[in-house]
Design a protein around this motif. Structure first.
Motif, PDB file in Angstrom:
ATOM      1  N   SER A 320      -9.440  -0.632   2.852  1.00 50.80           N
ATOM      2  CA  SER A 320     -10.135  -1.994   2.090  1.00 50.80           C
ATOM      3  C   SER A 320      -8.730  -2.523   0.500  1.00 50.80           C
ATOM      4  O   SER A 320      -8.820  -3.295   0.670  1.00 50.80           O
ATOM      5  N   SER A 321      -7.799  -1.438   0.728  1.00 44.81           N
ATOM      6  CA  SER A 321      -6.526  -2.666  -0.544  1.00 44.81           C
ATOM      7  C   SER A 321      -5.599  -2.629   0.150  1.00 44.81           C
ATOM      8  O   SER A 321      -4.565  -2.288   0.026  1.00 44.81           O
ATOM      9  N   GLY A 322      -5.548  -2.371   1.895  1.00 46.46           N
ATOM     10  CA  GLY A 322      -3.876  -1.856   2.736  1.00 46.46           C
ATOM     11  C   GLY A 322      -3.542  -3.596   3.310  1.00 46.46           C
ATOM     12  O   GLY A 322      -4.074  -4.610   2.605  1.00 46.46           O
ATOM     13  N   MET A 323      -1.715  -3.147   2.866  1.00 42.27           N
ATOM     14  CA  MET A 323      -1.272  -4.054   3.208  1.00 42.27           C
ATOM     15  C   MET A 323      -0.434  -3.921   4.117  1.00 42.27           C
ATOM     16  O   MET A 323      -0.292  -2.807   4.488  1.00 42.27           O
ATOM     17  N   ARG A 324       0.568  -4.974   4.769  1.00 39.59           N
ATOM     18  CA  ARG A 324       1.750  -4.413   5.329  1.00 39.59           C
ATOM     19  C   ARG A 324       2.737  -3.620   4.294  1.00 39.59           C
ATOM     20  O   ARG A 324       2.709  -3.813   3.203  1.00 39.59           O
ATOM     21  N   LYS A 343       4.661   4.604  -7.030  1.00 38.41           N
ATOM     22  CA  LYS A 343       5.819   3.634  -6.183  1.00 38.41           C
ATOM     23  C   LYS A 343       5.464   2.868  -5.219  1.00 38.41           C
ATOM     24  O   LYS A 343       5.318   2.862  -4.295  1.00 38.41           O
ATOM     25  N   VAL A 344       6.145   1.895  -5.778  1.00 36.12           N
ATOM     26  CA  VAL A 344       5.260   0.255  -5.200  1.00 36.12           C
ATOM     27  C   VAL A 344       7.210  -0.002  -4.746  1.00 36.12           C
ATOM     28  O   VAL A 344       8.119  -0.397  -5.418  1.00 36.12           O
ATOM     29  N   ILE A 345       6.726  -1.051  -3.582  1.00 36.03           N
ATOM     30  CA  ILE A 345       8.085  -1.847  -2.800  1.00 36.03           C
ATOM     31  C   ILE A 345       8.481  -2.836  -3.631  1.00 36.03           C
ATOM     32  O   ILE A 345       7.165  -3.646  -4.270  1.00 36.03           O
ATOM     33  N   GLY A 346       9.618  -2.900  -4.220  1.00 40.27           N
ATOM     34  CA  GLY A 346      10.389  -4.564  -4.578  1.00 40.27           C
ATOM     35  C   GLY A 346       9.941  -3.962  -6.248  1.00 40.27           C
ATOM     36  O   GLY A 346      10.601  -4.411  -7.502  1.00 40.27           O
ATOM     37  N   GLY A 347       9.637  -2.528  -6.958  1.00 43.44           N
ATOM     38  CA  GLY A 347       9.268  -2.480  -7.709  1.00 43.44           C
ATOM     39  C   GLY A 347       8.599  -3.518  -9.085  1.00 43.44           C
ATOM     40  O   GLY A 347       8.729  -3.534 -10.500  1.00 43.44           O
ATOM     41  N   GLN A 348       7.250  -4.103  -8.381  1.00 44.50           N
ATOM     42  CA  GLN A 348       6.773  -4.406  -9.135  1.00 44.50           C
ATOM     43  C   GLN A 348       5.899  -4.368  -9.552  1.00 44.50           C
ATOM     44  O   GLN A 348       4.913  -3.119  -8.943  1.00 44.50           O
ATOM     45  N   GLU A 349       4.373  -5.151  -9.910  1.00 38.96           N
ATOM     46  CA  GLU A 349       3.092  -4.965  -9.997  1.00 38.96           C
ATOM     47  C   GLU A 349       2.289  -4.761  -8.901  1.00 38.96           C
ATOM     48  O   GLU A 349       2.770  -5.610  -7.482  1.00 38.96           O
ATOM     49  N   PRO A 350       1.107  -3.487  -8.704  1.00 40.27           N
ATOM     50  CA  PRO A 350       0.986  -3.266  -7.435  1.00 40.27           C
ATOM     51  C   PRO A 350       0.082  -4.226  -6.630  1.00 40.27           C
ATOM     52  O   PRO A 350      -0.936  -5.092  -7.573  1.00 40.27           O
ATOM     53  N   VAL A 351      -0.233  -4.586  -5.604  1.00 38.79           N
ATOM     54  CA  VAL A 351      -1.670  -5.612  -4.799  1.00 38.79           C
ATOM     55  C   VAL A 351      -2.397  -4.934  -3.728  1.00 38.79           C
ATOM     56  O   VAL A 351      -3.257  -5.339  -3.375  1.00 38.79           O
ATOM     57  N   GLY A 352      -1.608  -3.847  -3.399  1.00 39.63           N
ATOM     58  CA  GLY A 352      -2.475  -2.908  -2.476  1.00 39.63           C
ATOM     59  C   GLY A 352      -1.362  -1.686  -2.204  1.00 39.63           C
ATOM     60  O   GLY A 352      -0.787  -1.605  -2.920  1.00 39.63           O
ATOM     61  N   ILE A 353      -2.072  -1.386  -0.545  1.00 39.48           N
ATOM     62  CA  ILE A 353      -1.420  -0.254  -0.362  1.00 39.48           C
ATOM     63  C   ILE A 353      -1.367   0.004   1.121  1.00 39.48           C
ATOM     64  O   ILE A 353      -1.818  -0.920   2.063  1.00 39.48           O
ATOM     65  N   CYS A 354       0.300  -0.589   1.569  1.00 35.52           N
ATOM     66  CA  CYS A 354       0.455   0.333   2.812  1.00 35.52           C
ATOM     67  C   CYS A 354       0.975   1.593   3.530  1.00 35.52           C
ATOM     68  O   CYS A 354      -0.201   2.179   3.196  1.00 35.52           O
ATOM     69  N   GLY A 355       0.918   1.697   4.810  1.00 37.22           N
ATOM     70  CA  GLY A 355       0.931   2.822   5.511  1.00 37.22           C
ATOM     71  C   GLY A 355       1.333   4.787   4.860  1.00 37.22           C
ATOM     72  O   GLY A 355       0.452   5.002   4.279  1.00 37.22           O
ATOM     73  N   SER A 356       2.246   3.631   4.622  1.00 40.58           N
ATOM     74  CA  SER A 356       2.942   5.763   3.972  1.00 40.58           C
ATOM     75  C   SER A 356       2.071   5.666   2.768  1.00 40.58           C
ATOM     76  O   SER A 356       1.951   7.264   2.596  1.00 40.58           O
ATOM     77  N   GLY A 357       1.982   4.688   2.218  1.00 46.78           N
ATOM     78  CA  GLY A 357       1.222   5.121   0.615  1.00 46.78           C
ATOM     79  C   GLY A 357      -0.283   6.027   0.896  1.00 46.78           C
ATOM     80  O   GLY A 357      -0.410   6.419   0.278  1.00 46.78           O
ATOM     81  N   ILE A 358      -0.837   4.413   1.906  1.00 47.58           N
ATOM     82  CA  ILE A 358      -2.742   5.618   2.161  1.00 47.58           C
ATOM     83  C   ILE A 358      -2.296   6.675   3.019  1.00 47.58           C
ATOM     84  O   ILE A 358      -3.230   7.829   3.028  1.00 47.58           O
TER      85      ILE A 358
END
Length: 530
Positions: A320-324, A343-358
């Motif tokens: 539902s909130s997935g992304m690359r 932990k967010v890629i790029g150290g910024q505000e999160p916009v979604g969740i990638c595969g390793s995150g889910i």
């Protein structure tokens, strides 16, 4: 005629009245996230209609959007037809992706070259990696990577094959042109960086999955998408690079590594060769996890392989909130009594969740008991209000959701957990079926080698915590990185390596999981979380 003005594009897109908005935006070069390739399933191709006339919104589209989004003029581009002049605002920008370019390189004997340069290319469904090699020294002089430009025609191999079915006159050529144009751009980039004339490139070696190899060579890939899923070719190919439009030297050779079947491609053969599975005395499992999970088992001189349809959930799609795995994607999660640590890629505000995150969040949901081993959320009313998990669970009608992040709101739904559960069942059942075929158990394995873009981001805790791999192999994992590119490099630098790779492909036994005895039982057992 209709005129589509896009806020983020320089010029308008002209089309016929009644044209599909997504098709026209992609044609105009706009970035629109469309994981389901315009099938009206994923709900990700959201745009805002600022003015103009469009078709009425269907009930299906309404169900994929929130009421607030509908009030704000948001539509799904794939389900919208335009009439007359329309002004559109894109809601997502293309983000910088993490691309794995390096991997384990074994020692091997290189040929002697009198001069010149070579190119190695790893073509994945999602990403493409290119490197310029000095043939004399074997040194990598420059590398480039990008998202596969065929993404406009679908984010996985089956949607791209479907595109060929739906566009029989033009589809094959369009898909070939997209990847060849990308390769030409990357060759120019690496040659400019190293200040090397393209005319001095003697050979280009390519490893890719079977569908991507067909599409690179302009060969009809439709047979891979229907039973019995047989490709048009599996053997290694040697041809002039200029023959398919690759811009290099006049006599540059294009060498395409061999394949085994429609779903065990040259990328997997290359990885198996890099890991020396053909020489292994022990029992070794090689895994490349992505939209498809490709698995190779070397046991007592026999090499078995299979492919399982893990689905796009493990690459952040169908979530539902997935992304690359791009900037802004949540890639790791820890659930604590004090709240969610992310932990967010790029150290910024999160916009979604990638595969390793889910995978990480599902592992945590299981660890904290928020999700049961059946995959179902616990009932919120069974928790005490002072339980730290109580506010983390939200009831949406009859459905339960986990609040991963509040602003912006990022949720993990029951459907998301089911997508991971299906992927886990597919991959584990593939391992199990191969092991049963070889009459060995997980405990008998000496090593489990994990390859590929996605595999590099998967810690043992997530693989074991979600049950993709059992506890017995937790301390046997070896990460080998981009073994597809490494295999192409070895082929470029050694005629003997080419020969051995071709021999390995012919020795690999492909197992069709659907035809495996008791596979339905194996799959059902593999669905249960630990």
């Amino acid at each position: 005629m209709a005129r589509i003005t896009v806020k983020q594009l320089n010029g308008p897109v002209l089309c016929e009245d009644g044209a599909n908005l997504l098709d026209q935006l992609l044609r105009g070069g706009a970035f629109v996230d469309n994981p389901c390739s315009g099938k009206g399933i994923c709900g990700k191709c959201k745009v805002r209609i600022l003015s103009g006339k469009t078709c009425e919104m269907s009930d299906t589209e309404k169900n994929l959007l929130k009421e607030q989004e509908i009030r704000e003029g948001i539509r799904l581009a794939c389900m919208t037809e335009v009439y007359g002049d329309v002004e559109v605002e894109l809601l997502k920008k293309e983000r910088k992706h993490e691309v794995l370019t390096r991997g384990y390189l074994p020692e091997f004997e290189k040929d002697t070259f009198g001069g010149g340069y070579g190119i190695v290319i790893d073509i994945g469904t999602t990403t493409v990696v290119t490197a310029l090699i000095d043939l004399v020294s074997g040194e990598e002089l420059a590398s480039a990577s990008m998202i596969n430009a065929q993404k406009h025609y679908g984010l996985d191999v089956l949607t791209r094959i479907t595109y060929e079915y739906e566009h029989p006159q033009t589809g094959i050529r369009e898909l070939q042109d997209a990847i060849v144009h990308s390769i030409n751009g990357m060759i120019t980039e690496v040659c400019d960086e190293a200040e090397i004339p393209k005319e001095e490139i003697r050979e280009i070696d390519v490893a890719a999955n079977c569908t991507m190899m067909h599409m690179l060579l302009g060969v009809d890939a439709r047979s891979i998408g229907r039973a019995p899923y047989r490709p048009e070719f599996t053997e290694a190919k040697r041809l002039p690079a200029s023959g398919i439009g690759i811009e290099a030297g006049k006599d540059t050779l294009l060498y395409c590594l061999p394949q085994v079947s429609g779903y065990i491609g040259a990328d997997i053969v290359a990885g198996a060769y890099v890991c020396a599975l053909q020489k292994e005395k022990g029992r070794v499992l090689f895994i490349d996890i992505g939209t498809n999970g490709e698995i190779v088992l070397a046991s007592q001189g026999r090499i078995l392989c299979c492919s399982c349809a893990a689905g796009p959930a493990l690459e952040g799609m169908n979530i539902s909130s997935g992304m690359r795995a791009a900037e802004g994607a949540i890639e790791d999660v820890k659930i604590t009594p004090e709240g969610n640590e992310i932990k967010v890629i790029g150290g910024q505000e999160p916009v979604g969740i990638c595969g390793s995150g889910i995978l990480a969040v599902v592992k945590e949901l299981l660890r904290t008991g928020i999700v049961k081993k059946t995959g179902a959320f616990i009932k919120k009313e069974k928790l005490e209000e002072d339980d730290y998990r109580f506010p983390m669970i939200r009831v949406n009608g009859t459905k339960r959701e986990f609040v991963l992040h509040e602003k912006p709101e990022i949720l993990v739904t029951q459907g998301d957990v089911r997508q991971v559960q299906l992927a886990k069942g597919a991959i584990l059942s593939g391992f199990t079926a191969l092991l049963e075929k070889a009459a060995i158990t997980m405990g008998d394995l000496d090593k489990v080698m994990i390859a590929g873009q996605f595999g590099a981001h998967l810690p043992a805790e997530s693989l074991v915590g979600t049950g993709i791999l059992p506890e017995e192999v937790k301390d046997k994992l070896i990460y080998v990185g981009n073994s597809s590119k490494t295999g192409a490099y070895m082929a470029l630098m050694s005629a003997r390596a080419k020969q051995e790779i071709e021999e390995l492909a012919s020795e690999m036994e492909y197992i069709e999981l659907a035809e495996t005895e008791n596979y339905e039982r194996i799959f059902a057992d593999s669905m249960i979380f630990p």
